[in-house]
Design a protein around this motif. Structure first.
Motif, mmCIF file in Angstrom:
data_model
loop_
_atom_site.group_PDB
_atom_site.id
_atom_site.type_symbol
_atom_site.label_atom_id
_atom_site.label_comp_id
_atom_site.label_asym_id
_atom_site.label_seq_id
_atom_site.Cartn_x
_atom_site.Cartn_y
_atom_site.Cartn_z
ATOM 1 N N LYS A 6 0.838 -1.196 0.000
ATOM 2 C CA LYS A 6 0.000 0.000 0.000
ATOM 3 C C LYS A 6 0.870 1.242 0.000
ATOM 4 C CE LYS A 6 -3.876 -2.029 2.393
ATOM 5 N NZ LYS A 6 -4.756 -1.959 3.545
ATOM 6 N N LYS A 7 0.297 2.338 -0.481
ATOM 7 C CA LYS A 7 1.014 3.597 -0.441
ATOM 8 C C LYS A 7 1.226 3.991 1.013
ATOM 9 C CE LYS A 7 -0.405 5.379 -4.870
ATOM 10 N NZ LYS A 7 -0.983 6.507 -5.589
ATOM 11 N N LEU A 8 2.264 4.753 1.244
ATOM 12 C CA LEU A 8 2.689 5.090 2.596
ATOM 13 C C LEU A 8 1.566 5.683 3.449
ATOM 14 C CD1 LEU A 8 4.925 5.343 4.694
ATOM 15 C CD2 LEU A 8 5.485 7.547 3.699
ATOM 16 N N LEU A 9 0.845 6.655 2.939
ATOM 17 C CA LEU A 9 -0.182 7.300 3.752
ATOM 18 C C LEU A 9 -1.479 6.506 3.831
ATOM 19 C CD1 LEU A 9 0.387 11.045 2.812
ATOM 20 C CD2 LEU A 9 1.113 9.819 4.860
ATOM 21 N N GLU A 10 -1.636 5.497 2.991
ATOM 22 C CA GLU A 10 -2.825 4.645 3.085
ATOM 23 C C GLU A 10 -2.754 3.729 4.300
ATOM 24 O OE1 GLU A 10 -3.212 2.490 -0.534
ATOM 25 O OE2 GLU A 10 -3.921 4.208 -1.668
ATOM 26 N N GLN A 11 -1.561 3.371 4.725
ATOM 27 C CA GLN A 11 -1.407 2.461 5.853
ATOM 28 C C GLN A 11 -1.942 3.063 7.146
ATOM 29 O OE1 GLN A 11 2.602 0.936 5.955
ATOM 30 N NE2 GLN A 11 2.618 0.644 3.742
ATOM 31 N N ILE A 16 -6.485 4.127 11.123
ATOM 32 C CA ILE A 16 -7.340 5.132 11.758
ATOM 33 C C ILE A 16 -8.811 4.807 11.498
ATOM 34 C CG2 ILE A 16 -8.021 7.569 11.648
ATOM 35 C CD1 ILE A 16 -4.992 8.141 11.067
ATOM 36 N N ARG A 17 -9.130 4.431 10.274
ATOM 37 C CA ARG A 17 -10.516 4.101 9.941
ATOM 38 C C ARG A 17 -10.973 2.834 10.646
ATOM 39 N NH1 ARG A 17 -10.965 5.832 3.554
ATOM 40 N NH2 ARG A 17 -10.613 8.044 3.969
ATOM 41 N N LEU A 18 -10.074 1.884 10.787
ATOM 42 C CA LEU A 18 -10.399 0.649 11.480
ATOM 43 C C LEU A 18 -10.756 0.921 12.945
ATOM 44 C CD1 LEU A 18 -10.444 -2.474 11.069
ATOM 45 C CD2 LEU A 18 -8.118 -2.484 11.959
ATOM 46 N N TYR A 23 -13.330 11.764 11.093
ATOM 47 C CA TYR A 23 -12.707 12.160 9.833
ATOM 48 C C TYR A 23 -11.713 13.306 10.063
ATOM 49 C CZ TYR A 23 -12.171 13.843 5.061
ATOM 50 O OH TYR A 23 -11.648 14.257 3.867
ATOM 51 N N ASN A 24 -12.060 14.237 10.938
ATOM 52 C CA ASN A 24 -11.149 15.357 11.224
ATOM 53 C C ASN A 24 -9.866 14.876 11.892
ATOM 54 O OD1 ASN A 24 -12.762 17.342 10.116
ATOM 55 N ND2 ASN A 24 -13.893 17.666 12.015
ATOM 56 N N THR A 25 -9.963 13.894 12.754
ATOM 57 C CA THR A 25 -8.778 13.316 13.375
ATOM 58 C C THR A 25 -7.909 12.648 12.321
ATOM 59 O OG1 THR A 25 -9.964 12.961 15.451
ATOM 60 C CG2 THR A 25 -7.949 11.667 15.107
ATOM 61 N N GLU A 26 -8.549 11.910 11.425
ATOM 62 C CA GLU A 26 -7.813 11.255 10.331
ATOM 63 C C GLU A 26 -7.067 12.289 9.508
ATOM 64 O OE1 GLU A 26 -8.918 9.231 6.092
ATOM 65 O OE2 GLU A 26 -10.179 8.687 7.791
ATOM 66 N N SER A 28 -6.088 15.242 10.363
ATOM 67 C CA SER A 28 -5.028 15.836 11.169
ATOM 68 C C SER A 28 -3.811 14.916 11.261
ATOM 69 C CB SER A 28 -5.566 16.140 12.563
ATOM 70 O OG SER A 28 -4.574 16.698 13.368
ATOM 71 N N TYR A 29 -4.039 13.641 11.552
ATOM 72 C CA TYR A 29 -2.933 12.685 11.658
ATOM 73 C C TYR A 29 -2.179 12.566 10.335
ATOM 74 C CZ TYR A 29 -4.455 10.822 16.229
ATOM 75 O OH TYR A 29 -4.770 10.649 17.548
ATOM 76 N N ILE A 30 -2.909 12.449 9.243
ATOM 77 C CA ILE A 30 -2.273 12.315 7.928
ATOM 78 C C ILE A 30 -1.482 13.578 7.597
ATOM 79 C CG2 ILE A 30 -2.692 12.006 5.456
ATOM 80 C CD1 ILE A 30 -3.096 9.453 7.221
ATOM 81 N N ASP A 31 -2.028 14.733 7.954
ATOM 82 C CA ASP A 31 -1.326 15.987 7.703
ATOM 83 C C ASP A 31 -0.010 16.046 8.483
ATOM 84 O OD1 ASP A 31 -1.150 18.689 6.581
ATOM 85 O OD2 ASP A 31 -1.430 19.336 8.658
#
Length: 59
Positions: A6-11, A16-18, A23-26, A28-31
């Motif tokens: 998987k792509k790096l940020l998809e992992q 997070i989704r699991l 969504y806002n937390t997701e 923020s973390y990805i950012d």
């Protein structure tokens, strides 16, 4: 699909989704992950350690 393919940020996004984070937390973390990677000239996080984390956090 395996985690390594998987792509790096998809992992972290999938993790997070699991865990049913908002969504806002997701976003923020990805950012923050993206900022960390760009701060270190797009090096892969697996190639970095505590020194790079400390440099990023104290910047």
């Amino acid at each position: 699909m395996q985690e390594g393919s998987k792509k790096l940020l998809e992992q972290p996004q999938n993790t997070i989704r699991l865990k049913h984070y908002s969504y806002n937390t997701e976003k923020s973390y990805i950012d923050w992950i993206r900022r960390y990677i760009f701060f270190h000239d797009k090096r892969h996080p697996k190639d970095m350690g505590s020194a790079e984390i400390e440099a990023f956090l104290t910047h």
